[in-house]
Motif scaffolding. Structure first.
Motif, mmCIF file in Angstrom:
data_model
loop_
_atom_site.group_PDB
_atom_site.id
_atom_site.type_symbol
_atom_site.label_atom_id
_atom_site.label_comp_id
_atom_site.label_asym_id
_atom_site.label_seq_id
_atom_site.Cartn_x
_atom_site.Cartn_y
_atom_site.Cartn_z
ATOM 1 N N LEU A 41 3.609 5.642 -3.059
ATOM 2 C CA LEU A 41 4.860 6.259 -3.499
ATOM 3 C C LEU A 41 4.866 6.428 -5.026
ATOM 4 O O LEU A 41 5.194 7.496 -5.537
ATOM 5 N N HIS A 42 4.488 5.379 -5.742
ATOM 6 C CA HIS A 42 4.472 5.466 -7.206
ATOM 7 C C HIS A 42 3.433 6.477 -7.690
ATOM 8 O O HIS A 42 3.670 7.183 -8.670
ATOM 9 N N TYR A 43 2.324 6.559 -6.979
ATOM 10 C CA TYR A 43 1.326 7.590 -7.313
ATOM 11 C C TYR A 43 1.950 8.975 -7.154
ATOM 12 O O TYR A 43 1.813 9.831 -8.028
ATOM 13 N N SER A 76 -13.578 2.528 -5.694
ATOM 14 C CA SER A 76 -12.496 2.197 -4.758
ATOM 15 C C SER A 76 -12.616 3.004 -3.468
ATOM 16 O O SER A 76 -12.512 2.462 -2.368
ATOM 17 N N TYR A 77 -12.830 4.311 -3.608
ATOM 18 C CA TYR A 77 -12.974 5.162 -2.426
ATOM 19 C C TYR A 77 -14.202 4.759 -1.603
ATOM 20 O O TYR A 77 -14.156 4.728 -0.373
ATOM 21 N N GLN A 78 -15.299 4.456 -2.282
ATOM 22 C CA GLN A 78 -16.521 4.071 -1.567
ATOM 23 C C GLN A 78 -16.324 2.754 -0.808
ATOM 24 O O GLN A 78 -16.792 2.620 0.322
ATOM 25 N N LYS A 79 -15.641 1.797 -1.435
ATOM 26 C CA LYS A 79 -15.371 0.531 -0.754
ATOM 27 C C LYS A 79 -14.481 0.746 0.466
ATOM 28 O O LYS A 79 -14.705 0.151 1.524
ATOM 29 N N ALA A 130 0.841 -1.206 0.000
ATOM 30 C CA ALA A 130 0.000 0.000 0.000
ATOM 31 C C ALA A 130 0.871 1.250 0.000
ATOM 32 O O ALA A 130 0.615 2.205 -0.744
ATOM 33 N N PHE A 131 1.917 1.259 0.825
ATOM 34 C CA PHE A 131 2.810 2.413 0.879
ATOM 35 C C PHE A 131 3.603 2.559 -0.423
ATOM 36 O O PHE A 131 3.817 3.671 -0.910
ATOM 37 N N SER A 162 -5.340 3.790 -2.297
ATOM 38 C CA SER A 162 -4.244 3.914 -3.277
ATOM 39 C C SER A 162 -4.744 3.621 -4.684
ATOM 40 O O SER A 162 -4.397 4.316 -5.637
ATOM 41 N N GLN A 163 -5.554 2.590 -4.792
ATOM 42 C CA GLN A 163 -6.123 2.230 -6.089
ATOM 43 C C GLN A 163 -7.005 3.371 -6.596
ATOM 44 O O GLN A 163 -6.971 3.719 -7.784
ATOM 45 N N GLY A 164 -7.785 3.963 -5.713
ATOM 46 C CA GLY A 164 -8.629 5.091 -6.095
ATOM 47 C C GLY A 164 -7.812 6.258 -6.617
ATOM 48 O O GLY A 164 -8.162 6.880 -7.629
#
Length: 172
Positions: free
Chosen positions: A69-71, A122-125, A64-65, A105-107
């Motif tokens: 970072l890549h984002y 993604s954010y809602q989940k 997740a971190f 992160s996916q969101g």
């Protein structure tokens, strides 16, 4: 730094799992400083330790971190791939806390790639998951993501609805 001193001690006593956690923390430290190459190196070292020791709990959370970072580096496709790998791990071991981080992160990655409906999902989940876990203090990231999406759609009143809860602390 104290983290680096702690790392040396952990290496000397073969405390691999603790060393991995320290490396992840060091990665987070460098990430916050904007030193992305050192952050990534520490995240990768932590991932190798978690993989070698079979500690999948920390592995998923570290992904997740790394995804975040890549984002932040502007590598949203890579961030998306990492978050999806992490989600597979988190769901496989019922790491719901890690799943929430990875969904956010996916969101972020979906949003940056212009895939707004998937970002919203993604954010809602993530938000629902944190509410189910009674982790209200961790909903701010999901709510901020939903607000950003509403702003991208030109929906200011809707964006205002996603105001995160303000925690109250009794300091007396």
């Amino acid at each position: 730094s104290y983290l680096e001193e702690g790392m040396a001690i952990q290496e000397s006593i073969q405390a691999k799992e603790n060393l991995g956690v320290t490396l992840r923390s060091l990665g987070m430290f460098y990430h916050q400083l904007g030193d992305y190459s050192k952050a990534e190196a520490n995240y990768q070292r932590a991932l190798r330790i978690f993989t070698d020791s079979g500690v999948r709990w920390y592995h998923g959370q570290t992904l997740a971190f790394l995804s975040l970072l890549h984002y932040h580096k502007g590598e949203s496709q890579k961030a998306l791939e990492i978050s999806q790998e992490g989600l597979t791990i988190a769901r496989g071991i019922c790491d719901r806390l890690g799943e929430g981080w990875l969904l956010d992160s996916q969101g972020h990655a979906f949003s940056d790639l212009g895939i707004l409906e998937e970002a919203k999902k993604s954010y809602q989940k993530a938000l629902l998951l944190r509410q189910e876990l009674d982790e209200i203090h961790k909903t701010a990231e999901s709510l901020a993501g939903l607000a950003r999406l509403a702003l991208l759609e030109g929906e200011l009143p809707k964006a205002k609805q996603f105001k995160p809860p303000c925690p109250r602390y009794d300091l007396a």
